[in-house]
Design a protein around this motif. Structure first.
Motif, short mmCIF file in Angstrom:
data_model
loop_
_atom_site.label_atom_id
_atom_site.label_comp_id
_atom_site.label_asym_id
_atom_site.label_seq_id
_atom_site.Cartn_x
_atom_site.Cartn_y
_atom_site.Cartn_z
N THR A 92 11.56 -7.44 28.24
CA THR A 92 10.95 -6.63 29.52
C THR A 92 9.59 -5.79 28.96
O THR A 92 9.74 -4.79 29.01
CB THR A 92 11.78 -5.72 30.15
OG1 THR A 92 12.25 -4.82 28.94
CG2 THR A 92 12.88 -6.60 30.77
N PRO A 93 8.77 -6.59 28.23
CA PRO A 93 7.54 -5.86 28.01
C PRO A 93 6.81 -5.00 28.91
O PRO A 93 6.70 -5.36 30.15
CB PRO A 93 6.67 -6.97 27.34
CG PRO A 93 7.02 -8.21 27.91
CD PRO A 93 8.65 -8.00 28.25
N LEU A 94 5.93 -4.24 28.44
CA LEU A 94 5.21 -3.10 29.53
C LEU A 94 3.89 -2.88 28.83
O LEU A 94 3.77 -2.39 27.70
CB LEU A 94 5.98 -1.83 29.69
CG LEU A 94 5.60 -0.83 30.69
CD1 LEU A 94 5.75 -1.30 32.14
CD2 LEU A 94 6.37 0.38 30.52
N ARG A 95 3.02 -2.94 29.81
CA ARG A 95 1.59 -2.65 29.52
C ARG A 95 1.07 -2.00 30.65
O ARG A 95 0.74 -2.38 31.61
CB ARG A 95 0.84 -4.03 29.35
CG ARG A 95 1.17 -4.94 28.40
CD ARG A 95 0.96 -4.32 26.84
NE ARG A 95 1.33 -5.26 25.69
CZ ARG A 95 2.51 -5.08 25.05
NH1 ARG A 95 3.54 -4.44 25.61
NH2 ARG A 95 2.74 -6.11 23.97
N LEU A 96 0.63 -0.57 30.27
CA LEU A 96 0.11 0.38 31.10
C LEU A 96 -1.12 0.93 30.59
O LEU A 96 -1.22 1.07 29.42
CB LEU A 96 1.15 1.55 31.53
CG LEU A 96 2.43 1.07 31.86
CD1 LEU A 96 3.23 2.55 31.93
CD2 LEU A 96 2.54 0.41 32.90
N ASN A 97 -2.19 0.54 31.36
CA ASN A 97 -3.66 1.14 30.81
C ASN A 97 -4.37 1.70 31.96
O ASN A 97 -4.54 1.36 33.11
CB ASN A 97 -4.34 -0.08 30.61
CG ASN A 97 -3.75 -1.09 29.55
OD1 ASN A 97 -3.65 -0.49 28.45
ND2 ASN A 97 -3.03 -2.01 29.77
N SER A 98 -4.93 2.87 31.64
CA SER A 98 -5.54 3.84 32.67
C SER A 98 -7.03 4.04 31.95
O SER A 98 -7.31 4.78 30.86
CB SER A 98 -4.85 5.10 32.92
OG SER A 98 -5.66 5.91 33.82
N TYR A 105 -9.25 6.97 28.06
CA TYR A 105 -8.50 6.10 28.21
C TYR A 105 -7.00 6.28 27.73
O TYR A 105 -6.86 7.01 26.62
CB TYR A 105 -8.78 4.82 27.33
CG TYR A 105 -7.62 3.59 27.12
CD1 TYR A 105 -7.44 2.66 28.22
CD2 TYR A 105 -7.26 3.53 25.95
CE1 TYR A 105 -6.65 1.86 28.00
CE2 TYR A 105 -6.04 2.62 25.75
CZ TYR A 105 -5.95 1.79 26.95
OH TYR A 105 -4.67 0.91 26.66
N ALA A 106 -6.12 6.14 28.43
CA ALA A 106 -4.47 6.30 28.14
C ALA A 106 -3.81 4.80 28.23
O ALA A 106 -4.06 4.17 29.56
CB ALA A 106 -4.18 7.38 28.89
N GLY A 107 -2.85 4.80 27.33
CA GLY A 107 -2.23 3.25 27.41
C GLY A 107 -0.88 3.72 26.93
O GLY A 107 -0.50 4.62 26.23
N ARG A 108 0.02 2.85 27.51
CA ARG A 108 1.55 2.78 26.90
C ARG A 108 1.80 1.18 26.90
O ARG A 108 1.72 0.55 27.90
CB ARG A 108 2.40 3.48 27.69
CG ARG A 108 3.78 3.38 27.54
CD ARG A 108 4.77 4.19 28.57
NE ARG A 108 6.16 3.51 28.48
CZ ARG A 108 7.33 3.82 29.09
NH1 ARG A 108 6.76 4.80 30.08
NH2 ARG A 108 8.34 3.24 29.17
N HIS A 109 2.30 0.74 25.90
CA HIS A 109 2.64 -0.68 25.54
C HIS A 109 4.14 -0.68 24.78
O HIS A 109 4.16 0.20 23.61
CB HIS A 109 1.73 -1.31 24.39
CG HIS A 109 0.27 -1.52 24.95
ND1 HIS A 109 -0.63 -2.12 24.60
CD2 HIS A 109 -0.30 -0.98 26.33
CE1 HIS A 109 -1.72 -2.10 25.27
NE2 HIS A 109 -1.57 -1.57 26.48
#
Length: 224
Positions: A165-171, A76-80
């Motif tokens: 401008t929040p960002l939620r990236l989830n892989s 799992y990789a994420g960027r918040h």
């Protein structure tokens, strides 16, 4: 690899083994390491620094399901991001809401103006719409001009503000490997992406737009 103008990229997903293996990482960045936008600094009054709190993290685990025969791997990789961006929009100046139109004319270094009474006469018999004047006056009070990079400086100016401008990236990546026989192997792999990005608002009280991206992929292979 390859001699073409565009690269050819091969990606290989890790596999589980007879031993348990895992890894984790975290990268953190706070607003304290972010410089303010140049235009924010030169607005009057100055607009505060845009927020940028970024967390980039990853975790992976792999191991056996059946020793020597079946294995799994998951990552799992994420960027918040809790971030913002500087936005400027053209807004009316208070004078426009009072029914005064300023303009430049040839041969003079100073602008001239037409007041409300003159405009009422020019647009006789209907006159100036009072509802329009009220809307301009309300906008000038609600969004006070603080930026000179946009607008004509006579009747309109710029209103600069920080939009969230929040960002939620989830892989997610999962892989199963099988040793079917001494000479045959098989695998099954899936990849799921769940991304949300909020775009900057047009004005502070307007509804922001949300961009979402939810692709997924499935791959299987049999080697003999």
């Amino acid at each position: 690899t390859g001699r073409s103008s565009g690269s050819q990229v091969n990606l290989v997903t890790k596999s589980g083994t007879n031993s348990w293996h895992g890894a984790a990482s975290e990268f953190y960045r706070s607003t304290g390491f972010t410089a303010n936008d140049w235009f924010n600094n030169h607005a009057v009054p100055k607009v505060p620094r845009t927020a940028l709190i970024r967390n980039t993290f990853e975790g992976a685990l792999g191991g056996p399901i059946v020793k020597d025969r079946a294995f799994f791997f998951y990552d799992y990789a994420g960027r918040h991001d809790a971030s913002g961006t500087s936005v400027v929009q053209i807004v009316p100046l208070p004078s426009l809401g009072q029914g005064t139109i300023n303009y430049n004319y040839s041969g003079s270094s100073q602008p001239a103006s037409l007041n409300l009474a003159q405009l009422q006469q020019a647009y006789s018999p209907t006159g100036i719409n009072q509802a329009a004047l009220d809307a301009l006056a309300a906008a000038a009070a609600k969004y006070p001009a603080n930026d000179t990079t946009v607008g004509d400086g006579l009747n309109t100016g710029g209103f600069r503000f920080n939009a969230s401008t929040p960002l939620r990236l989830n892989s997610h990546v999962a892989k199963l490997d099988f040793n079917l026989t001494q000479h045959q192997t098989a695998f099954l792999r899936t990849n799921v992406i769940y991304d949300h990005q909020t775009l900057a608002q047009y004005l502070p009280d307007s509804t922001p737009r949300l961009v979402w991206n939810h692709p997924w992929g499935l791959a299987a292979g049999h080697t003999w």
